[in-house]
Design a protein around this motif. Sequence first.
Motif, PDB file in Angstrom:
ATOM      1  N   HIS A 111       0.819  -1.219   0.000  1.00  0.00           N
ATOM      2  CA  HIS A 111       0.000   0.000   0.000  1.00  0.00           C
ATOM      3  C   HIS A 111       0.856   1.275   0.000  1.00  0.00           C
ATOM      4  CE1 HIS A 111      -3.540   2.449   0.988  1.00  0.00           C
ATOM      5  NE2 HIS A 111      -2.787   3.057   1.893  1.00  0.00           N
ATOM      6  N   SER A 136       0.377   9.461   6.041  1.00  0.00           N
ATOM      7  CA  SER A 136      -1.055   9.193   5.972  1.00  0.00           C
ATOM      8  C   SER A 136      -1.579   8.913   7.368  1.00  0.00           C
ATOM      9  CB  SER A 136      -1.299   8.006   5.042  1.00  0.00           C
ATOM     10  OG  SER A 136      -0.818   6.836   5.657  1.00  0.00           O
ATOM     11  N   GLY A 137      -2.790   8.335   7.423  1.00  0.00           N
ATOM     12  CA  GLY A 137      -3.376   8.048   8.732  1.00  0.00           C
ATOM     13  C   GLY A 137      -2.706   6.858   9.390  1.00  0.00           C
ATOM     14  N   GLY A 138      -2.077   6.007   8.574  1.00  0.00           N
ATOM     15  CA  GLY A 138      -1.473   4.801   9.128  1.00  0.00           C
ATOM     16  C   GLY A 138       0.053   4.788   9.056  1.00  0.00           C
ATOM     17  N   HIS A 139       0.640   5.686   8.252  1.00  0.00           N
ATOM     18  CA  HIS A 139       2.089   5.594   8.024  1.00  0.00           C
ATOM     19  C   HIS A 139       2.752   6.961   7.982  1.00  0.00           C
ATOM     20  CE1 HIS A 139       0.472   1.888   6.478  1.00  0.00           C
ATOM     21  NE2 HIS A 139      -0.270   2.615   5.679  1.00  0.00           N
ATOM     22  N   PHE A 166      -3.349  14.207  13.545  1.00  0.00           N
ATOM     23  CA  PHE A 166      -4.390  15.164  13.119  1.00  0.00           C
ATOM     24  C   PHE A 166      -5.762  14.666  13.584  1.00  0.00           C
ATOM     25  CE2 PHE A 166      -1.284  17.028  10.197  1.00  0.00           C
ATOM     26  CZ  PHE A 166      -1.729  18.343  10.043  1.00  0.00           C
ATOM     27  N   ASP A 167      -6.016  13.371  13.379  1.00  0.00           N
ATOM     28  CA  ASP A 167      -7.335  12.819  13.737  1.00  0.00           C
ATOM     29  C   ASP A 167      -7.573  12.868  15.243  1.00  0.00           C
ATOM     30  OD1 ASP A 167      -7.762  12.321  11.056  1.00  0.00           O
ATOM     31  OD2 ASP A 167      -7.090  10.240  11.150  1.00  0.00           O
ATOM     32  N   PRO A 178     -12.602  12.809   9.284  1.00  0.00           N
ATOM     33  CA  PRO A 178     -11.176  12.837   9.619  1.00  0.00           C
ATOM     34  C   PRO A 178     -10.711  14.235  10.019  1.00  0.00           C
ATOM     35  CG  PRO A 178     -11.465  12.724   7.244  1.00  0.00           C
ATOM     36  CD  PRO A 178     -12.839  12.668   7.840  1.00  0.00           C
ATOM     37  N   GLY A 179      -9.657  14.283  10.822  1.00  0.00           N
ATOM     38  CA  GLY A 179      -9.237  15.542  11.414  1.00  0.00           C
ATOM     39  C   GLY A 179      -8.432  16.451  10.502  1.00  0.00           C
ATOM     40  N   PRO A 181      -8.455  17.572   7.234  1.00  0.00           N
ATOM     41  CA  PRO A 181      -9.044  18.680   6.475  1.00  0.00           C
ATOM     42  C   PRO A 181      -9.581  19.806   7.359  1.00  0.00           C
ATOM     43  CG  PRO A 181      -9.817  16.563   5.646  1.00  0.00           C
ATOM     44  CD  PRO A 181      -9.039  16.270   6.880  1.00  0.00           C
ATOM     45  N   CYS A 279      -2.518  16.026   1.183  1.00  0.00           N
ATOM     46  CA  CYS A 279      -3.594  16.932   0.738  1.00  0.00           C
ATOM     47  C   CYS A 279      -3.362  18.317   1.332  1.00  0.00           C
ATOM     48  CB  CYS A 279      -4.957  16.476   1.269  1.00  0.00           C
ATOM     49  SG  CYS A 279      -5.611  15.040   0.463  1.00  0.00           S
ATOM     50  N   SER A 306      -4.302  11.619  -3.413  1.00  0.00           N
ATOM     51  CA  SER A 306      -3.467  11.640  -2.207  1.00  0.00           C
ATOM     52  C   SER A 306      -4.004  10.649  -1.181  1.00  0.00           C
ATOM     53  CB  SER A 306      -3.460  13.034  -1.574  1.00  0.00           C
ATOM     54  OG  SER A 306      -2.838  13.952  -2.423  1.00  0.00           O
ATOM     55  N   ASP A 308      -6.513   7.313  -0.077  1.00  0.00           N
ATOM     56  CA  ASP A 308      -6.510   5.958  -0.621  1.00  0.00           C
ATOM     57  C   ASP A 308      -7.329   5.824  -1.906  1.00  0.00           C
ATOM     58  OD1 ASP A 308      -4.879   5.282   1.409  1.00  0.00           O
ATOM     59  OD2 ASP A 308      -6.398   4.232   2.598  1.00  0.00           O
TER      60      ASP A 308
HETATM   61  O1  KG4 Z   1      -3.844   7.925   2.821  1.00  0.00           O
HETATM   62  P1  KG4 Z   1      -5.084   7.961   3.632  1.00  0.00           P
HETATM   63  O2  KG4 Z   1      -6.385   8.166   2.929  1.00  0.00           O
HETATM   64  O3  KG4 Z   1      -5.254   6.646   4.442  1.00  0.00           O
HETATM   65  C1  KG4 Z   1      -4.223   5.933   5.034  1.00  0.00           C
HETATM   66  O4  KG4 Z   1      -3.531   5.160   4.312  1.00  0.00           O
HETATM   67  O5  KG4 Z   1      -4.044   6.142   6.247  1.00  0.00           O
HETATM   68  O6  KG4 Z   1      -4.868   9.109   4.741  1.00  0.00           O
HETATM   69  C2  KG4 Z   1      -5.874   9.505   5.616  1.00  0.00           C
HETATM   70  C3  KG4 Z   1      -5.280  10.494   6.596  1.00  0.00           C
HETATM   71  C4  KG4 Z   1      -6.204  10.866   7.762  1.00  0.00           C
HETATM   72  O7  KG4 Z   1      -5.511  10.733   8.965  1.00  0.00           O
HETATM   73  C5  KG4 Z   1      -6.546  12.336   7.482  1.00  0.00           C
HETATM   74  O8  KG4 Z   1      -6.797  13.091   8.655  1.00  0.00           O
HETATM   75  C6  KG4 Z   1      -5.316  12.818   6.758  1.00  0.00           C
HETATM   76  O9  KG4 Z   1      -4.938  11.732   5.938  1.00  0.00           O
HETATM   77  N1  KG4 Z   1      -5.593  14.005   5.956  1.00  0.00           N
HETATM   78  C7  KG4 Z   1      -5.029  15.217   6.173  1.00  0.00           C
HETATM   79  C8  KG4 Z   1      -5.612  16.123   5.243  1.00  0.00           C
HETATM   80  N2  KG4 Z   1      -6.503  15.419   4.475  1.00  0.00           N
HETATM   81  C9  KG4 Z   1      -6.465  14.128   4.928  1.00  0.00           C
HETATM   82  N3  KG4 Z   1      -4.115  15.612   7.073  1.00  0.00           N
HETATM   83  C10 KG4 Z   1      -3.758  16.920   7.059  1.00  0.00           C
HETATM   84  N4  KG4 Z   1      -4.287  17.842   6.223  1.00  0.00           N
HETATM   85  C11 KG4 Z   1      -5.205  17.498   5.298  1.00  0.00           C
HETATM   86  N5  KG4 Z   1      -5.724  18.407   4.471  1.00  0.00           N
END
Ligand code: KG4
Length: 358
Positions: A111, A136-139, A166-167, A178-179, A181, A279, A306, A308
């Motif tokens: 992934h 990302s949210g996991g990495h 962020f979340d 999610p936190g 945006p 993002c 950006s 998933d």
């Molecule tokens: O890549 P993704 O869709 O899923 C994973 O593989 O984790 O990332 C989701 C993560 C969430 O934690 C969300 O809060 C964050 O990306 N995210 C952002 C923004 N848009 C999404 N973090 C900061 N600023 C943003 N604008």
Amino acid sequence: MLVLGIESSCDETAAAIVRGGREILSSVISSQVDIHKRFGGVVPELASREHLDKIVPVVEEAFARAGVAQEELDGIAVTQGPGLVGSLLVGVSYAKALAYALEKPFVGVNHIEGHIYSVVFDNPPIEYPAFALVVSGGHTNLFLVPEPGKYKVLARTRDDAAGEAFDKVAKMLGLGYPGGPVIERLAREGDPRAVRFSVPRMGDGRPDFSFSGLKTAVSKHVRESGLKALAEGETPTQPVKDLAASFQDVVIRSLVGTTERLAAEYRPRTLIVAGGVACNEALREASRAAASRMGVSALFPSRHLSTDNAAMIAAAGTVKLLAGERADLDLNADVSLRLQNIDVEDDALRRSRVRYRL
Ligand code: KG4
Ligand code: ZN
């Protein structure tokens, strides 16, 4: 080469058809955000059930939108890991069944490697060696990519991922899920110097990231300054906006500062920033500025790529299929699949550009 990508590692069921590894014919994403929102995070059991419900219609929709028949495919690429086991299994099982029924080759894709490949669309080609910051949210990992398909982790998070921070901070402030945006939106009206958070340094001197201490610092600030979590529909106050801006600022300083420091040692030609947190416009701006100081080009995925999606999985899978890689039907989901696949000494990698011939 026509490749179907399938992604189901977390809370998005996605399928995409990509031609030649760079042209998206269709990209369908069924998001579960509304289901997990009220829990303030992804509930694994609910996620896998939803994937089961959505996988067939999402794949069918991808074929319909692309105007491609199943028989025309040259291969299938599916996210093998890392991710939630119940979620991954839905995509992996479906991809295997489809590959078997259609007698098409298929491959498993990491992934995180998928996120890196999200920049091949709408961008000039990647120049190697590259740096890839995947947030990302996991990495949260910074990779050295000396050539396509080769990865070395230079820095990683020791605890929470940046998106997770962020979340969690958003949840603490009652801002919803999610936190990322919403924090980014509030931060635009806040003062990043209002609350002084410092970038954590590792005791052992490694250039790793850490975000869980920051989360504790935010919670301490909330307690001490008497800030209250927002009730539904309540308008955020200036101190909440200032806190959002200060929090976002330190996360970005940590990510970009470490990247720039390591770039001075490894001298990459490209800086890729990918993953959901990419993002974030403030992160993009800071990365662009750092890249220009380093004299390298910065590549970001389009915003809709950006987070998933399956187009990035198809793109990464295309490279593997073209290289002759084939998975067997015993391919299994791997929740902690690792990407680092270079096992050479740091010194050898740092020496000169020739060093990248591995
Ligand atoms: O890549 P993704 O869709 O899923 C994973 O593989 O984790 O990332 C989701 C993560 C969430 O934690 C969300 O809060 C964050 O990306 N995210 C952002 C923004 N848009 C999404 N973090 C900061 N600023 C943003 N604008
Ligand atoms: Zn992701």
